[in-house]
Write an enzyme that holds these catalytic residues in place. Structure first.
Site, PDB file in Angstrom:
ATOM      1  N   GLU A 124       0.845  -1.184   0.000  1.00  0.00           N
ATOM      2  CA  GLU A 124       0.000   0.000   0.000  1.00  0.00           C
ATOM      3  C   GLU A 124       0.890   1.246   0.000  1.00  0.00           C
ATOM      4  OE1 GLU A 124      -2.719   0.476   3.303  1.00  0.00           O
ATOM      5  OE2 GLU A 124      -3.819   2.042   2.246  1.00  0.00           O
ATOM      6  N   ALA A 265       1.762  -0.053  10.838  1.00  0.00           N
ATOM      7  CA  ALA A 265       1.454  -1.441  10.526  1.00  0.00           C
ATOM      8  C   ALA A 265       0.617  -1.502   9.257  1.00  0.00           C
ATOM      9  CB  ALA A 265       0.677  -2.085  11.670  1.00  0.00           C
ATOM     10  N   GLU A 267      -2.374  -3.912   6.995  1.00  0.00           N
ATOM     11  CA  GLU A 267      -3.447  -4.899   7.141  1.00  0.00           C
ATOM     12  C   GLU A 267      -3.500  -5.978   6.062  1.00  0.00           C
ATOM     13  OE1 GLU A 267      -3.921  -1.590   6.263  1.00  0.00           O
ATOM     14  OE2 GLU A 267      -5.526  -1.387   4.799  1.00  0.00           O
ATOM     15  N   ASN A 268      -2.391  -6.326   5.425  1.00  0.00           N
ATOM     16  CA  ASN A 268      -2.400  -7.360   4.381  1.00  0.00           C
ATOM     17  C   ASN A 268      -3.260  -8.551   4.789  1.00  0.00           C
ATOM     18  OD1 ASN A 268      -0.076  -5.867   3.248  1.00  0.00           O
ATOM     19  ND2 ASN A 268       0.971  -6.741   5.016  1.00  0.00           N
ATOM     20  N   HIS A 300      -6.820  -2.022  15.012  1.00  0.00           N
ATOM     21  CA  HIS A 300      -7.015  -1.294  13.753  1.00  0.00           C
ATOM     22  C   HIS A 300      -6.744  -2.208  12.552  1.00  0.00           C
ATOM     23  CE1 HIS A 300      -6.786   2.417  11.216  1.00  0.00           C
ATOM     24  NE2 HIS A 300      -5.968   1.653  10.509  1.00  0.00           N
ATOM     25  N   GLU A 301      -5.605  -2.869  12.562  1.00  0.00           N
ATOM     26  CA  GLU A 301      -5.258  -3.715  11.412  1.00  0.00           C
ATOM     27  C   GLU A 301      -6.215  -4.892  11.318  1.00  0.00           C
ATOM     28  OE1 GLU A 301      -3.399  -2.100   9.584  1.00  0.00           O
ATOM     29  OE2 GLU A 301      -2.510  -0.787  11.100  1.00  0.00           O
ATOM     30  N   HIS A 304      -9.493  -3.841   9.788  1.00  0.00           N
ATOM     31  CA  HIS A 304      -9.405  -3.649   8.336  1.00  0.00           C
ATOM     32  C   HIS A 304      -9.816  -4.915   7.568  1.00  0.00           C
ATOM     33  CE1 HIS A 304      -7.952   0.306   7.357  1.00  0.00           C
ATOM     34  NE2 HIS A 304      -6.778   0.197   7.946  1.00  0.00           N
ATOM     35  N   GLU A 323      -9.916   4.067   6.054  1.00  0.00           N
ATOM     36  CA  GLU A 323      -9.117   4.548   7.188  1.00  0.00           C
ATOM     37  C   GLU A 323      -9.957   5.300   8.226  1.00  0.00           C
ATOM     38  OE1 GLU A 323      -6.510   3.231   7.797  1.00  0.00           O
ATOM     39  OE2 GLU A 323      -5.727   2.544   5.870  1.00  0.00           O
TER      40      GLU A 323
HETATM   41  N1  TRP Z   1      -3.104   0.902   5.729  1.00  0.00           N
HETATM   42  C1  TRP Z   1      -2.123   1.130   6.747  1.00  0.00           C
HETATM   43  C2  TRP Z   1      -2.919   1.430   8.011  1.00  0.00           C
HETATM   44  O1  TRP Z   1      -3.488   2.444   8.175  1.00  0.00           O
HETATM   45  C3  TRP Z   1      -1.236   2.285   6.437  1.00  0.00           C
HETATM   46  C4  TRP Z   1       0.099   1.987   5.887  1.00  0.00           C
HETATM   47  C5  TRP Z   1       0.979   1.086   6.326  1.00  0.00           C
HETATM   48  C6  TRP Z   1       0.759   2.670   4.835  1.00  0.00           C
HETATM   49  N2  TRP Z   1       2.140   1.186   5.613  1.00  0.00           N
HETATM   50  C7  TRP Z   1       2.022   2.137   4.705  1.00  0.00           C
HETATM   51  C8  TRP Z   1       0.409   3.705   4.004  1.00  0.00           C
HETATM   52  C9  TRP Z   1       2.948   2.614   3.766  1.00  0.00           C
HETATM   53  C10 TRP Z   1       1.304   4.173   3.065  1.00  0.00           C
HETATM   54  C11 TRP Z   1       2.559   3.624   2.947  1.00  0.00           C
HETATM   55  O2  TRP Z   1      -3.109   0.626   8.819  1.00  0.00           O
HETATM   56 ZN    ZN Z   2      -5.553   1.761   8.511  1.00  0.00          ZN
END
Ligand code: TRP
Ligand code: ZN
Length: 867
Positions: A124, A265, A267-268, A300-301, A304, A323
């Site tokens: 991401e 972190a 959320e993969n 949070h993760e 997601h 988000e």
């Molecule tokens: N989706 C992630 C979160 O909010 C955010 C995130 C993690 C992210 N690593 C990143 C965004 C690197 C941009 C680049 O939990």
């Molecule tokens: Zn997030």
């Protein structure tokens, strides 16, 4: 510039993808120094027109391309280092590519990279294109099958999304694992991990009785630090079942901790990757705030998995769809796990100091932005925190039950889809039958609304009249931004007691929709004190006729934690501002403060209530009507702090010594509150009594936890002479140098020491053996701490602080553009200040002129200089 002037992407230019990628079969062969990525994609045309077949792919070394089994010759495709254009194919095809990438040389920490000994990914927002060719956009959802091959001795653990389907040994000491994720997902949720990791494993039984295996993978040295994250994960899973009716959807959930990570972190799907700073916990390496932070980030993760993964974003302009909603969900969770009042006060305090400043600065943008140059720059406080406030307002307007019904409908209706913020609001609208047309403006309009509320009481009619005016600033064409639909929760304190409204309850919700609106409340027996914006029910700057008596009354008798705390923040701010003008401190404030000290609230809330407004918050207030003078703010705030320290010395002393023989450390609410109050007491005492430094030293020696150690160390470092300082810092480093996360705190402690010569300390610390330019946590700890949390050192009059930050950005910007762009923030707000404007501007100009400027930094610096 790196590759010509970067282009701006506009939300209104969205068009659906030319083709879909329904299946992705990827094989990673990891070798020392390079990795071969083979990919077989099933492409299916979605559009009738002649649009070419184009895939994203950044700086990939092509080794092989085949379409339906036939190799392509070089002249049959074109590749410019960013996009791969294929020849016209029929309706569908199978595309095979093999590329070579270099994870070991990847310092941007985007795509596949190596953190210490661990191979990991961060895709991401647009990192997948650095791994292989794909349509790297969130509205292309594919089912992934992933094979990972590597040396078995150095990479015994091989992970990807979904479920493990096969594992086998290969020749030459190598082995392979095969993973399959049954849920279609956009490629930004892809993840891969390979390395020598140990795990803590437990299992969770879902509401319907399925067993889910849970693992937290870390380097062997950290295996004792996983329990808190594991426990937080299980509580999150249970909470999401109970509150939203959402049950986890795979047989396996993995968390991996890595040291080098650009954010907190990620959320993969089924394989969350965390910054070690957001997972590892023990009393020795984690503060009280750290425990709470880990709990909320793990949640949070996990959350997601539904708000983001099962229902994802159509395009990156919709980022707040996942988000904002997920931050709202994790804050509800934390409120349920801990003290809801304290959590709210902390969140509001953070929003008001940091998001408000962003919304008033050159990077201001709506919760759903209209354009961007580099999407990484839009993972902002506005998208996350203000976005969560927008969702929270929906919750307030609809009420809990309808909101949850709306959320359930949204998850069911859009399962497996990539949707927009508007789809979210529409789901809420359909279930509640409430017209949210005007409410949608919250997604479109940037800036913080100003809300002015005037109250009048008519004793004959026994009526309270509230006149509410909202002012939302101007559009670029000079026209006033239209009014927003905002919920204003109010209460009345009549003769020291909370008033019960005719419709029942002591809080009433006003729905403000017009630029100017009048509300009448009948049958109020006496002139009330009006308690406004309870729970901070809308993210606005509230102006009301807050005379000292009203504020004192709210501090003394309001039932709403936020209003009580806010009244003290306002009162103390006024007192500090008066001090700066040379006016004496009033007895009335002293007595309001005394009353707050004895109020019947828990220790955690009391510590919040008695903490003076931060220098950043005071700066935001000053910026509303003039230029910010950080030295004046600091001076006046310290003066008031000293007066309160002396005036209430006995109470501070008693609070400090109350827990002389503390219980064994636990990160529970009661103990966290006790320590917060005790540390606050110590910080006041250090302004009033020289012995406080000895007490701090004793507590430092006896402490069994990092919170006590850091609180005492801070007092010694900030209040002690140079020899004390170097002795305690030296000893602390000696003792904890093997714990990277503690060393980060040690850097921050020095970087935030409020003194002009901190600039020299920070410059020297860059060369310390423990400092590492590749590690974002180290850069954030030292440089971020200095530039964003040490105003008087950063703004030193000779400009040395700015020059230092400019040097750091110049050094980091091409290696790690995301981190460099974030470091620019303090410079970008240069127009707010009474001092240093030219010096800050010239650092920005210097950065703008750098060779090889990354898109990320180009956008931030460009916007700062233009506006
Ligand atoms: N989706 C992630 C979160 O909010 C955010 C995130 C993690 C992210 N690593 C990143 C965004 C690197 C941009 C680049 O939990
Ligand atoms: Zn997030």
């Amino acid at each position: 510039m790196r590759d010509g002037t970067p282009t701006t992407i506009y939300r209104k230019e969205y068009s659906a993808p030319v083709f879909s990628i329904t299946d992705a079969d990827l094989t990673f062969a990891i070798y020392d120094g390079f990795t071969l990525v083979s990919s077989i994609l099933h492409l299916q045309r979605q559009r009738e027109d002649e649009a070419p077949w184009v895939l994203d792919g950044e700086d990939l070394e092509i080794e092989q391309i085949e379409i339906d089994g036939t190799p392509l010759q070089q002249h049959e495709y074109s590749y410019d280092g960013r996009q791969l254009t294929l020849p016209q194919i029929g309706e569908s095809c199978q595309l095979l590519t093999r590329v070579r990438i270099y994870p070991e040389a990847n310092t941007a920490l985007e795509g596949l990279y190596r953190s210490r000994t661990i191979y990991c990914t961060q895709c991401e927002a647009e990192g997948f294109r650095k791994i292989t060719f794909f349509l790297d956009r969130p509205d292309v959802l594919a089912i992934f099958k992933v094979t990972v091959e590597a040396d078995k001795a150095s990479c015994p653990i091989l992970l990807s999304n979904g479920n493990a389907v096969a594992q086998e040994d290969l020749t030459e000491g190598r082995h392979r694992s095969v993973w399959h994720d049954p849920w279609p997902k956009p490629c930004y949720l892809f993840a891969l991990v390979a390395g020598d990791l140990e795990s803590v494993s437990e299992s969770f039984t879902t509401a319907s009785g399925r067993e889910v295996a849970l693992n937290v993978f870390v380097e062997a040295k950290d295996v004792n630090y996983c329990d808190h994250a594991m426990d937080s994960l299980k509580r999150s899973m249970k909470w999401d079942e109970q509150v939203y009716g959402l049950e986890y959807d795979l047989d396996l959930f993995n968390i991996v901790a890595v040291d080098d990570f650009n954010m907190g972190a990620m959320e993969n799907k089924g394989l969350n990757i965390f910054n070690t700073s957001c997972v590892l916990a023990s009393p020795d390496i984690t503060t009280d705030a750290g425990y709470l932070r880990i709990e909320s980030i793990v949640a949070h993760e996990y959350f997601h998995n539904f708000s983001g993964n099962r229902v994802t974003c159509r395009d990156w302009f919709q980022l707040s769809l996942k988000e904002g909603f997920t931050v709202f969900r994790d804050s509800q969770f934390s409120a349920d796990m801990n003290s809801a009042g304290v959590k709210r006060v902390e969140d509001v305090s953070f929003l008001r100091t940091h998001q408000f400043a962003e919304d008033a600065g050159p990077m201001a943008h709506p919760v759903r932005p209209d354009s961007f140059i580099e999407i990484s720059n839009f993972y902002t406080l506005t998208v996350y925190e203000k976005g969560a406030e927008v969702v929270r307002m929906l919750h307030t307007l609809l009420g809990h039950d309808l909101f949850i019904a709306g959320a359930k409908y949204y998850f069911a209706k859009h399962d497996g889809q990539a949707v927009t913020c508007d789809d979210f609001v529409s789901a809420m609208e359909q279930v509640s039958e409430k017209d949210l047309t005007q409410f949608r403006r919250w997604y479109e309009q940037s800036g913080t609304p100003n809300l002015i509320i005037d109250d009048q009481y008519d004793p004959t009619a026994r009526r309270v009249t509230l006149t509410v005016t909202q002012n939302n600033g101007q559009n670029s064409d000079g026209a006033s931004k239209p009014p927003l639909h905002l919920p204003v929760a109010i209460g009345l304190v009549v003769k020291g007691h909370s008033h019960t409204f005719e419709e029942g309850g002591s809080t009433r919700l006003l729905e403000v929709t017009e630029a100017k609106q009048v509300f009448e409340i009948d049958n109020v027996e006496d002139k009330p004190v009006v308690s406004l914006l309870r729970g901070f029910s809308a993210p606005v700057r509230l102006q009301s006729a807050d005379d000292d008596d009203t504020l004192a009354a709210l501090i003394g008798s309001d039932s709403d934690d936020f209003v009580k705390w806010d009244a003290m923040q306002r009162y103390a701010s006024r007192v500090i501002e008066a001090q700066a003008r040379g006016e004496p401190l009033s007895d009335a404030f002293i007595s309001a403060y005394r009353q707050a000290m004895s109020s019947d609230i828990d220790d955690a809330m009391k510590a919040q209530l008695l903490t003076l407004p931060s220098e950043e918050y005071l700066a935001d207030r000053q910026a509303q009507h003039g230029l910010v003078d950080v030295f004046e703010i600091r001076g006046a705030r310290e003066d008031i702090k000293k007066i309160l320290a002396t005036e209430f010395e006995a109470q501070w002393t008693s609070w400090f010594s109350r827990y002389e023989n503390p219980e064994t450390y636990q990160a529970n609410g009661r103990q966290i509150g006790q320590r917060a109050l005790r540390h606050l007491a110590l910080s006041y005492l250090s302004q009033a009594r020289p012995e406080a430094l000895d007490w701090a030293e004793t507590l430092l020696g006896n402490a069994d936890n990092l919170s006590d150690r850091l609180a005492t160390l801070r007092v010694l470092v900030n209040g002690g002479d140079e020899s004390t300082r170097s002795a305690v810092l030296g000893n602390f480093y000696q003792q904890w140098q093997h714990e990277a996360l503690i060393v980060n705190q040690w850097f921050t402690l020095q970087a935030t020491r409020p003194s002009a010569d901190t600039v020299e300390s920070v410059i020297a610390l860059q060369n310390h053996g423990a400092f590492d330019w590749r590690n974002p946590n180290k850069i954030r700890a030292l440089v971020g701490g200095f530039a964003s949390a040490n105003p008087i050192a950063f703004h030193r009059q000779d400009g040395a602080g700015y020059a230092f930050l400019g040097d750091v950005i110049a050094r980091v910007q091409s290696a790690n553009p995301q981190i460099a762009a974030r470091l620019c923030t303090p410079l970008t707000r240069f127009r707010r200040y009474a001092h240093g404007v030219d010096a800050m501007q010239s650092q920005l100009e210097r950065i703008a002129g750098l060779d090889n400027l990354s898109r990320d930094v180009f956008e931030v610096v460009g916007k700062a200089l233009d506006k």
